[in-house]
Design a protein around this motif. Structure first.
Motif, short mmCIF file in Angstrom:
data_model
loop_
_atom_site.label_atom_id
_atom_site.label_comp_id
_atom_site.label_asym_id
_atom_site.label_seq_id
_atom_site.Cartn_x
_atom_site.Cartn_y
_atom_site.Cartn_z
N GLN A 1 0.69 -1.29 -0.03
CA GLN A 1 -0.09 0.02 -0.04
C GLN A 1 0.68 1.22 0.01
OE1 GLN A 1 -2.49 -0.67 3.42
NE2 GLN A 1 -3.82 -2.15 2.58
N ASP A 2 1.86 1.39 0.88
CA ASP A 2 2.72 2.65 0.63
C ASP A 2 3.74 2.63 -0.14
OD1 ASP A 2 4.82 0.96 1.82
OD2 ASP A 2 4.87 1.58 3.90
N LYS A 3 3.72 1.69 -1.05
CA LYS A 3 4.49 1.55 -2.38
C LYS A 3 6.19 1.03 -2.13
CE LYS A 3 1.27 3.12 -4.99
NZ LYS A 3 0.62 2.31 -5.87
N SER A 4 6.35 0.77 -0.69
CA SER A 4 7.67 0.21 -0.54
C SER A 4 8.19 -1.24 -1.17
CB SER A 4 7.84 -0.05 0.96
OG SER A 4 7.67 1.21 1.69
N TRP A 5 6.81 -1.93 -1.80
CA TRP A 5 7.22 -2.96 -2.49
C TRP A 5 7.62 -2.66 -3.71
CZ3 TRP A 5 5.45 -5.39 -6.85
CH2 TRP A 5 5.56 -6.81 -7.05
N ASP A 6 6.99 -1.72 -4.44
CA ASP A 6 7.57 -1.55 -5.78
C ASP A 6 8.95 -0.90 -5.67
OD1 ASP A 6 4.96 -1.77 -7.20
OD2 ASP A 6 4.01 -0.26 -6.09
N ALA A 7 9.06 -0.01 -4.66
CA ALA A 7 10.60 0.63 -4.60
C ALA A 7 11.58 -0.61 -4.42
CB ALA A 7 10.49 1.38 -3.57
N ALA A 8 11.24 -1.60 -3.87
CA ALA A 8 11.93 -2.93 -3.63
C ALA A 8 12.36 -3.55 -4.87
CB ALA A 8 11.54 -3.57 -2.47
N VAL A 9 11.21 -3.62 -5.35
CA VAL A 9 11.34 -4.55 -6.83
C VAL A 9 12.43 -3.65 -7.93
CG1 VAL A 9 9.91 -5.08 -9.27
CG2 VAL A 9 9.09 -5.47 -6.68
N LYS A 10 12.07 -2.42 -7.86
CA LYS A 10 12.83 -1.61 -8.95
C LYS A 10 14.18 -1.57 -8.49
CE LYS A 10 13.11 3.06 -10.94
NZ LYS A 10 12.57 4.42 -10.91
N ALA A 11 14.45 -1.49 -7.14
CA ALA A 11 15.87 -1.40 -6.67
C ALA A 11 16.36 -2.67 -6.90
CB ALA A 11 15.98 -1.14 -5.53
N ASN A 12 16.02 -3.96 -6.60
CA ASN A 12 16.65 -5.10 -7.00
C ASN A 12 16.68 -5.72 -7.97
OD1 ASN A 12 17.57 -5.77 -3.84
ND2 ASN A 12 15.45 -5.04 -3.58
N PHE A 13 15.54 -5.60 -8.97
CA PHE A 13 15.42 -6.46 -9.94
C PHE A 13 15.53 -5.49 -11.29
CE2 PHE A 13 12.54 -8.90 -7.40
CZ PHE A 13 13.31 -10.07 -7.30
N GLY A 14 15.44 -4.09 -11.01
CA GLY A 14 15.75 -3.25 -12.26
C GLY A 14 16.76 -3.33 -13.18
N PRO A 15 18.07 -3.45 -12.63
CA PRO A 15 19.22 -3.66 -13.42
C PRO A 15 19.17 -4.71 -14.14
CG PRO A 15 19.89 -3.07 -11.18
CD PRO A 15 18.49 -3.50 -11.09
N ALA A 16 18.32 -5.83 -13.90
CA ALA A 16 18.21 -7.12 -14.68
C ALA A 16 17.18 -7.24 -15.77
CB ALA A 16 18.10 -8.44 -13.81
#
Length: 280
Positions: A250-265
């Motif tokens: 809900q607070d978008k921390s999940w989205d931020a974690a996805v982007k930070a960890n999987f974004g480079p791949a």
């Protein structure tokens, strides 16, 4: 008489002090209380999965599972410095929970009916898909292309067994203790493919030393619902962790974690799953 009164009073004060000390000392953590009143909370993670659970050479912990674990621990009342991360390999997860070695596990832990007989799960918090990592110059376009080839996975994982059962009964299974060992075997040519979840494979393929050497086949052989494992019967802990996971989305921390960890791949992740919604 005065001496006796002083002595009695002193004894009373001493007894009260000892009683207060005993009440205030925890003598160790109350596993699974989830109220932040303990000194530490122990969380099981993987140590060798880039993008998910990785212990770096300087002793830090990174990855999506790590970020999820930190968020959950915070919601349970623990500061980041109160978290003790413990390596839990695939084959050891159920035992670690049963023995109380860890309070919960966030380690690419797919929810299955078989595992639910031994542990309870909160979540899911990520939907991944089983796939293959192959050498960049190889071509495997469907599951039965693996017949006669050497397929690697880790001991305790369901991935290789799923492939052999459902897609390639003549595949030769090779099991190692860690995914890093499988990756070395793939690079050397000792095996032809490494199978596990696409999220894990993406983390490995994106590492600087492996860029351009491997590729994900893109087969999406199964649905893997990642859950947080807790000791069997601890319904209260499951409830608290589920509430934390819902808040993280809900607070978008999940989205931020996805982007930070999987974004480079360039990992094409599924949307955040709903709590209790197991995709078959």
């Amino acid at each position: 008489m005065k001496l006796r009164k002083v002595t009695a009073a002193s004894a009373t004060v001493l007894a009260l002090a000892l009683s207060a000390t005993a009440c205030g000392s925890d003598g160790g953590k109350d596993t699974g209380s989830g109220d932040g009143g303990d000194k530490k909370i122990t969380v099981g993670i993987k140590y060798d999965q880039p993008g998910l659970g990785l212990k770096t050479p300087d002793g830090k912990f990174t990855g999506f599972d790590v970020d999820v674990a930190k968020y959950v621990a915070k919601e349970l009342g623990y500061a980041e410095g109160d978290i003790e991360f413990k390596e839990t390999k695939s084959a050891d997860r159920e035992t670690a929970l049963a023995r109380g070695d860890v309070d919960f596990i966030a380690a690419t832990y797919s929810i299955t009916d078989e595992r639910k007989q031994k542990v309870d799960f909160a979540g899911p918090y990520l939907l991944a898909h089983q796939d293959l990592l192959i050498r960049a110059d190889d071509n495997i376009s469907k599951g039965d292309d693996l017949n006669g080839k050497k397929l690697c996975s880790v001991t305790g994982s369901t991935s290789a067994q799923n492939v052999k059962k459902d897609f390639a009964p003549k595949a030769q299974l090779k099991q190692y203790g860690t995914y890093s060992q499988c990756l070395g075997a793939l690079q050397s040519g000792a095996v032809d493919a490494l199978t596990t979840d696409d999220s894990i494979l993406a983390g490995y393929a994106s590492q600087d030393q492996y860029k351009g050497k491997f590729k994900i086949a893109g087969l999406k052989l199964s649905n893997e619902n990642y859950g947080i494992g807790v000791k069997k019967g601890d319904a209260e802990m499951v409830k608290k962790i589920n509430a934390a996971l819902e808040k993280m989305v809900q607070d978008k921390s999940w989205d931020a974690a996805v982007k930070a960890n999987f974004g480079p791949a360039n990992y094409q992740n599924e949307p955040a799953p709903k709590i209790g919604n197991i995709v078959k």
